[in-house]
Structure formats: C-alpha cells, structure tokens
Design a protein around this motif. Structure first.
Motif, mmCIF file in Angstrom:
data_model
loop_
_atom_site.group_PDB
_atom_site.id
_atom_site.type_symbol
_atom_site.label_atom_id
_atom_site.label_comp_id
_atom_site.label_asym_id
_atom_site.label_seq_id
_atom_site.Cartn_x
_atom_site.Cartn_y
_atom_site.Cartn_z
ATOM 1 N N THR A 32 -132.372 -0.237 21.794
ATOM 2 C CA THR A 32 -131.662 -1.012 20.710
ATOM 3 C C THR A 32 -132.635 -2.367 20.522
ATOM 4 O O THR A 32 -132.015 -3.338 19.614
ATOM 5 N N MET A 33 -133.664 -2.846 21.359
ATOM 6 C CA MET A 33 -134.318 -4.035 21.064
ATOM 7 C C MET A 33 -134.876 -3.846 19.524
ATOM 8 O O MET A 33 -135.542 -2.822 19.122
ATOM 9 N N SER A 63 -130.090 -2.253 12.925
ATOM 10 C CA SER A 63 -128.863 -2.179 12.981
ATOM 11 C C SER A 63 -128.165 -0.848 13.143
ATOM 12 O O SER A 63 -127.172 -1.025 13.970
ATOM 13 N N MET A 64 -128.431 -0.064 12.581
ATOM 14 C CA MET A 64 -127.992 1.362 12.875
ATOM 15 C C MET A 64 -127.975 1.905 14.208
ATOM 16 O O MET A 64 -127.234 2.331 14.868
ATOM 17 N N LYS A 65 -129.299 1.363 14.899
ATOM 18 C CA LYS A 65 -129.646 2.097 16.341
ATOM 19 C C LYS A 65 -128.747 1.401 17.037
ATOM 20 O O LYS A 65 -128.099 2.024 18.270
ATOM 21 N N ARG A 119 -134.546 8.467 17.269
ATOM 22 C CA ARG A 119 -134.585 8.853 18.781
ATOM 23 C C ARG A 119 -133.082 8.544 19.608
ATOM 24 O O ARG A 119 -132.620 9.015 20.316
ATOM 25 N N VAL A 120 -132.663 7.257 19.046
ATOM 26 C CA VAL A 120 -131.327 6.987 19.653
ATOM 27 C C VAL A 120 -130.455 7.774 19.091
ATOM 28 O O VAL A 120 -129.340 8.262 19.906
ATOM 29 N N LEU A 121 -130.408 8.205 17.836
ATOM 30 C CA LEU A 121 -129.468 9.226 17.572
ATOM 31 C C LEU A 121 -129.726 10.650 18.139
ATOM 32 O O LEU A 121 -128.680 11.320 18.304
ATOM 33 N N GLU A 122 -130.758 10.937 18.543
ATOM 34 C CA GLU A 122 -131.076 12.164 19.277
ATOM 35 C C GLU A 122 -130.445 12.127 20.620
ATOM 36 O O GLU A 122 -129.875 13.093 20.942
ATOM 37 N N ASN A 139 -123.989 2.047 20.725
ATOM 38 C CA ASN A 139 -122.794 1.652 21.114
ATOM 39 C C ASN A 139 -121.471 2.770 21.363
ATOM 40 O O ASN A 139 -120.881 2.841 22.074
ATOM 41 N N ILE A 140 -121.916 3.626 20.313
ATOM 42 C CA ILE A 140 -121.079 4.806 20.389
ATOM 43 C C ILE A 140 -121.448 5.747 21.414
ATOM 44 O O ILE A 140 -120.556 6.267 21.992
#
Length: 529
Positions: free
Chosen positions: A419-420, A355-357, A449-452, A362-363
């Motif tokens: 995001t999958m 959910s977080m990723k 990794r998405v945060l990075e 999206n941001i």
C-alpha cells in the motif's frame, strides 16, 4: 455514459465504436474480456477531423516547420534537428530503442484493454495520425493480434513509452504477438500474424511513433480493469460480512438505518443498507446476545464504505484519462497549431490507483479479522475450534480451517505491504528532462496485485462463511437462513454449497480456493441491485 454501439454481430457480440463519443470503463472491460469487438467510426465528420490533423503536419514539413519529435530528436534531444531526408526513419528508431521492457508479459485481456485505451485517445483527433493507423490498431483488436508487452519499464511520464513501443512495432510487422485461436498461448512473429490476417505492416508517418507511445494507455487500461474488480469486491465483502455476522450470532442492529442516517457518507450508508437487507435488523435484541460486536463486524460498513464512496471519483479520474488526448505535442487541426505540453503525465491515474489499493487492502484486513473471530472458539459464540466439522473421537485429529486462516493472514500481510503509494517515488530520468514522473503504471500494477491478493482472502472467507453458516444452522436451527429478509443469505449459501462441500474431515483446500477465484473473477454471483 456508455457509447457502445447497440448493433450486434452474427454471434451476438456487441461492438464498441471508437470515434463516436466517450468510452466507459465497461466498454474497455468488454473488449478486454472478448465480449465486445472494436470498430472505428465511419462518420464523415470524424474521418475528416483525423485527416485534417495529418494534412496539417504534412504541410508543416513541406514548409520546413519545426515540430518536436517530427523534425527533432526525442526528450532531452529536442534540441537536435533531424536532417529532412532522415525524418521518415525517426519513428522506427523511437520504437526500436524503447524495446527494453522486462518482467512478466501483460495477459491477453490486459493487452486488449491497452490497445482499446490507446485507440480511444488517438481517436480524439489531436494526435496528427492517419486514419490508416487507427484502422490498423482496430484491426489488431478485430483479429485478436495482441502484442507481447513486458509489464515493467514505464515511469508513467513521458507516458508508457517502453510498453507501448511493443504496440508500435507490431503495427509495423516487428516483434511478436500472442497466437490466435489455432495456436493460443504460442508466440508468433508479428509479420507472419499480420500476413495471415490479410494485413499489411505500416510504415509510420513522421509523428505516429510518438503518438502511439507518448501516452497513458497502459496505466489507464489497467485502471479500468482494477475498477471493475474493486466495484464487485465492495458487494462481495458486504455479503461475506452478513454471513460472518450470522455465523457469529452477531447483533444485526449495528446496521440500523437511523444509526447510519446521522453519518451520511453515501457509500457507507449503501453498505449498511445491503446488510440491513441481508439480516434481521428489525427484530428485538435477544438478552443473551453480545451488546456490541467486535469492530471487524460492527464497523464493516465504515471500512467497505470507504471504497464504495471512492468509486464515483475513481470512475471520473479513470474515464477522464481514458477519453483524453494525452500524447505530446498535440495537433490542433482547427486552428492549425502545434501545442507542446505534458498530457502524458499520469498523475491522476497514479493517485487513483494508490488510493484504490489502500482501500482494497483495508478490506482484506477487515475480512482477515472476521475470519480470525470465526475460527477461534473463544470468540465465535459456541462453534467448534477452527470451524471443524469433525465429531466424536475424530475431532482430535481434525484441524478444520487452521491452515487456511494462516494463508489468509499471509495474503493480507502481502497486500498491506504493497500500500505504499508508488506516486511518491518519482525518479528523475532521461538527462533530467523527465525530472518529475508519475509512476502511474507501477501504481496500477501494484493495485492489481493488491486486488489479486484480496480476492484470495475473499476466497478463503467464502469457504469460512460457508462452513460457519452450515455449523450455525446445525447448532441453532430456530433462525433458518431462508427466513432472513429476502432469503439472500440462503441463496448465497446454496450457491456456495454447490461448489464447496462441508469440511467434515480435513482435506486439501487449494482446488476449492482456485474454483472460488474463478467464480469471483467471473462475477458469478448476483449480489445487490
């Protein structure tokens, strides 16, 4: 919910005490960052509870009791009875055959968090381990003896078996650790490192190998680190949006308090409130302004607010898992029962990280769209193409932020691709004993990794808004940043100007980006109360 000991060491580093109460995400992150040290509680009640569980297991063994993973094989091999004379060897075999991890090694910061998460769970007193084992894990943290743990090889049930086997092995003087202060970055034999620290390798008691490995410590530790980064991202994306709105000469009335009172998502309202504090929402709308800004500005609270609204339940999921006993079997020392279950299943962390990723990516997409508006002279309300600061004949050979926008788009695309949800890719493993697994550790690694990638987009946007605000101020000085409510945008612009020079001539921006990433990860800017 903080239970950090308020006492400090001689060098003013706080202690986090394990066994004295629930730990918070902030406690784990403080240990990970090295700003807090680990200490095991010396409270008599706590130590007595730990000893009762270990003593109960000893009595069961003396009375020929059958305990999974103690007198039987592991997993699908639970039907195999282990001869009594071989029971002491079983923990060694468990961490030995699980030594098959691959991929990059977890960083020292991540490894500290992993050790803290495992120690928190074992300190609940339901794992049947000895006080000596807890002291040995605490000692690894105190001496910064950090196992080299490969990141890949866990399906998130039966817990993080393979990565945590590297912790079990190091406790026993096997495998390798990161070098400490004198040889930081080197790989040192665990036996040598333990000896240098005055520690004796453990001989694991019958259930202790299983207790160390059969839990959710890796995914939970990574989730704690992801939470802190996501929390800061909400504020940083909001400040960037305010500066983007100023750059675009946007309509601040989109963030009106009454407007957001009728769609009362608290996080969304908070983001809108931050924007109201940054911009002049109380001024009459000038006739020449566009009545409605494009969605990436007007709907920013609705995008950032999703993550902001998710943070409370994400914290609940992560901290509940952190403070749980999550190995198998569990030992009830009060009623002297062995409880076989599945608390090693990391479903809550998997869902939280999936959910977080999604919300984080999206941001990234929102900020990428804001950048696309700011660099395009068809949409940026009179600013130069690509926000180039070059003037006169030299404007023809300068391209400003053209390539940076391409890179930001690439980082956004990669984040969106990840995001999958990992949790839907459950695999049946281990002879169909582990036939439904959480994939929580993969979800947590994906989320980081998405945060990075999103932080890389943020770095690009910080250069963009710094450049855009500078150009807008030069072009239209009648509304100085310092006159906006609180002067917050002026303060942010000043901070960015200290790091990033205006782009009057094309230059290589990678050094600027790397510096900004350091600032982002250090949470260098105080943004909103």
């Amino acid at each position: 919910m903080r239970h950090t000991d308020t006492s400090t060491s001689s060098d003013d580093i706080a202690f986090v005490t394990f066994g004295s109460g629930p730990l918070s995400i902030e406690d784990v992150n403080a240990i990970a960052a090295g700003s807090a040290r680990a200490a095991l509680s010396d409270a008599p009640d706590f130590l007595a509870r730990i000893r009762r569980g270990a003593d109960f297991l000893d009595r069961l063994l003396r009375e020929d009791g059958t305990v999974y993973g103690v007198t039987t094989g592991y997993g699908d091999s639970c039907t195999v009875n282990v001869p009594p004379e071989l029971v002491p060897e079983l923990p060694h075999h468990l961490y030995t055959y699980h030594g098959c991890g691959l991929g990059e090694l977890f960083s020292p910061q991540q490894t500290r968090a992993i050790l803290a998460a495992r120690l928190t769970s074992l300190s609940k007193g339901y794992s049947g381990v000895s006080v000596g084992l807890l002291n040995q894990i605490a000692a690894l943290l105190q001496h910064d003896l950090l196992p080299l743990i490969p990141a890949e090889g866990s399906v998130g049930a039966s817990g993080d078996l393979t990565p945590l086997s590297y912790l079990a092995a190091v406790l026993c003087g096997e495998r390798k650790v990161w070098g400490t202060e004198k040889n930081r970055g080197e790989q040192v034999d665990a036996a040598t490192a333990l000896q240098a620290a005055g520690l004796t390798p453990l001989k694991l008691r019958p259930k202790e190998g299983l207790a160390i490995m059969n839990g959710t410590a890796v995914m939970t530790a990574l989730a704690c680190m992801a939470y802190q980064r996501a929390e800061y991202l909400c504020q940083l994306a909001t400040r960037i949006t305010a500066m983007a709105s100023f750059t675009l000469d946007g309509n601040a009335h989109h963030f009106d308090a009454t407007l957001f009172s009728v769609k009362p998502h608290p996080g969304q309202q908070q983001v809108a409130g931050w924007l109201q504090a940054d911009l002049r929402c109380d001024q009459p709308l000038r006739n020449e302004k566009r009545l409605q800004d494009r969605y990436s500005i007007r709907c920013a609270p609705h995008v950032i607010g999703v993550l902001t609204d998710a943070l409370p339940w994400l914290r609940s999921y992560i901290e509940n898992e952190l403070n749980s006993a999550n190995d198998n079997p569990l030992i009830d020392p009060d009623n002297e029962r062995v409880l076989h279950g599945g608390h090693f299943y990391g479903g809550h962390i998997a869902f939280a990280m999936d959910s977080m990723k999604n919300a984080v990516a999206n941001i990234a997409d929102l900020l990428d769209r804001q950048m696309a508006l700011m660099v395009d002279n068809r949409y940026n309300n009179g600013l130069p193409a690509n926000l180039s600061g070059a003037k006169g004949p030299r404007a023809a050979i300068n391209h400003g932020l053209k390539a940076l926008q391409i890179s930001a788009s690439a980082w956004t695309a990669e984040a969106l691709k990840l995001t999958m949800p990992a949790s839907v890719f459950s695999r049946s493993t281990e002879c169909h004993n582990q036939d439904k697994v959480s994939m929580g550790t993969i979800a947590a690694r994906d989320c980081l990794r998405v945060l990075e990638l999103t932080e890389q987009v943020v770095a690009a946007l910080l250069i963009t808004v710094r450049q855009g605000v500078w150009l807008r101020n030069e072009q239209n000085p009648e509304i100085p940043l310092a006159e906006l409510p609180g002067g917050r945008l002026a303060a942010m612009q000043e901070a960015l100007c200290a790091d990033i020079a205006p782009i009057a001539e094309d230059r290589m921006l990678e050094p600027d980006l790397r510096l900004l990433l350091e600032r982002i990860r250090a949470r260098a800017w105080s943004l909103y109360d």
